[in-house]
Design an enzyme around this catalytic site. Sequence first.
Site, PDB file in Angstrom:
ATOM      1  N   ASP A 159      -0.147   5.024   0.868  1.00 22.25           N
ATOM      2  CA  ASP A 159      -0.433   5.984   1.939  1.00 22.25           C
ATOM      3  C   ASP A 159      -0.395   5.314   3.304  1.00 22.25           C
ATOM      4  O   ASP A 159      -1.183   4.412   3.573  1.00 22.25           O
ATOM      5  CB  ASP A 159      -1.815   6.616   1.726  1.00 22.25           C
ATOM      6  CG  ASP A 159      -1.859   7.469   0.470  1.00 22.25           C
ATOM      7  OD1 ASP A 159      -0.915   8.244   0.262  1.00 22.25           O
ATOM      8  OD2 ASP A 159      -2.826   7.353  -0.291  1.00 22.25           O
ATOM      9  N   ASP A 168       0.883  -1.155   0.000  1.00 24.28           N
ATOM     10  CA  ASP A 168       0.000   0.000   0.000  1.00 24.28           C
ATOM     11  C   ASP A 168       0.933   1.220   0.000  1.00 24.28           C
ATOM     12  O   ASP A 168       2.121   1.096   0.326  1.00 24.28           O
ATOM     13  CB  ASP A 168      -0.844  -0.049   1.279  1.00 24.28           C
ATOM     14  CG  ASP A 168      -1.655   1.203   1.491  1.00 24.28           C
ATOM     15  OD1 ASP A 168      -2.271   1.678   0.531  1.00 24.28           O
ATOM     16  OD2 ASP A 168      -1.656   1.706   2.635  1.00 24.28           O
TER      17      ASP A 168
HETATM   18  P1  B16 Z   1      -6.782   9.947  -3.985  1.00 22.70           P
HETATM   19  P2  B16 Z   1      -3.904   3.867  -0.332  1.00 22.70           P
HETATM   20  C1  B16 Z   1      -5.824   5.663  -0.460  1.00 22.70           C
HETATM   21  O1  B16 Z   1      -4.522   5.284  -0.693  1.00 22.70           O
HETATM   22  C2  B16 Z   1      -5.913   6.449   0.815  1.00 22.70           C
HETATM   23  O2  B16 Z   1      -5.673   5.599   1.918  1.00 22.70           O
HETATM   24  C3  B16 Z   1      -7.277   7.021   0.971  1.00 22.70           C
HETATM   25  O3  B16 Z   1      -7.350   7.790   2.147  1.00 22.70           O
HETATM   26  C4  B16 Z   1      -7.583   7.885  -0.242  1.00 22.70           C
HETATM   27  O4  B16 Z   1      -8.907   8.405  -0.161  1.00 22.70           O
HETATM   28  C5  B16 Z   1      -7.453   7.039  -1.491  1.00 22.70           C
HETATM   29  O5  B16 Z   1      -6.143   6.507  -1.564  1.00 22.70           O
HETATM   30  C6  B16 Z   1      -7.725   7.832  -2.752  1.00 22.70           C
HETATM   31  O6  B16 Z   1      -6.711   8.772  -2.917  1.00 22.70           O
HETATM   32  O7  B16 Z   1      -7.844  10.875  -3.539  1.00 22.70           O
HETATM   33  O8  B16 Z   1      -5.403  10.522  -3.952  1.00 22.70           O
HETATM   34  O9  B16 Z   1      -7.112   9.303  -5.320  1.00 22.70           O
HETATM   35  O10 B16 Z   1      -4.006   3.750   1.150  1.00 22.70           O
HETATM   36  O11 B16 Z   1      -4.697   2.840  -1.103  1.00 22.70           O
HETATM   37  O12 B16 Z   1      -2.496   4.025  -0.809  1.00 22.70           O
HETATM   38 MG    MG Z   2      -2.896   3.146   3.351  1.00 22.45          MG
END
Ligand code: B16
Ligand code: MG
Length: 308
Positions: free
Chosen positions: A11, A9
């Site tokens: 984030d 992952d």
């Molecule tokens: P974006 P991951 C996710 O990333 C985040 O955890 C989540 O909080 C976020 O809403 C989602 O990506 C979408 O991100 O708005 O930048 O497209 O944890 O899957 O790396």
């Molecule tokens: Mg994450």
Amino acid sequence: MKTKAIIFDLDGVITDSAKYHFEAWKELADRLGYKFDEDDNERLKGVSRLDSLNIILEINNALDAFTLEEKEAMCTEKNDNYVNLIAKVTPEDILPGIAKFMADAKAAGLKLAVASVSKNAPALLTSLGIIDEFDYIADARKISKSKPDPEIFTVCAESLGIAPENCVGVEDSQAGIEAINAAGMKSIGINVTVTSITPDLPLKSTAELDFGKLCRAVECALAEIDVVTDGERVDGGGEYVVVDTRVICESVIFVGPVVFVRGAECVLADSSGVADGDGLKLCTIAEGVCADLGIIRALDGSNSGVSA
Ligand code: B16
Ligand code: MG
């Protein structure tokens, strides 16, 4: 069964951008006068932008208060906030232990992939200076289901050409752990707030990632296990050594807190430590694996002594 790929992952695992997602949503929620705190934010981790907004609206009983167009405008506002916050990200922002863990895995011939549902993932990986280190980066625009659906992890495994059971996923969210396990992979959790499934290997932080330990742990966990029936002697009466497995337990997936070792045989017991009681499991683990784990001790002269 060997580990052949690590699927990360982004984030909250590779970098601490989860805090920026929170800040960006908080800014929007504050402007709208909506409640949104760190606990609420746990539900957003690994969840797509629009689904995240819907969770915030639901918390505030406002799910049906906006048209899709208005929601898309709110998502754009949040993303603008987020893009501003991550503009200053540099390679210094890679979380502790990640670079070494990736380098060790690559040196051992494993494939690396990123399973982030963030559409900002490629930009963030570029800012971190590691985008070229991965064999595959999932395209969030082509993923139709947010975590906990296994889709993104399954797509990564398929694109790498590696069976799910040979993949280990690393996640910081409960939704992500559910997604990894539903994909048929083993999961490493980074400081996960557990509300349902516990990660196969729960860690407090990325600094605890240790590639060597992980491989041995997975080999160990996947070794063939036979259940020894009630009262049965496990070996005809040899001496067993009870090893303090606190260290082992941190790294071994599915292994109980007490390990009895005799030569190349490793007997896994439950916390009672009763070697011939109920629930005792006997498995044969490659001698090298035991030695690597530091748990072989010479009992009958057949092994050179290595003690924990
Ligand atoms: P974006 P991951 C996710 O990333 C985040 O955890 C989540 O909080 C976020 O809403 C989602 O990506 C979408 O991100 O708005 O930048 O497209 O944890 O899957 O790396
Ligand atoms: Mg994450």
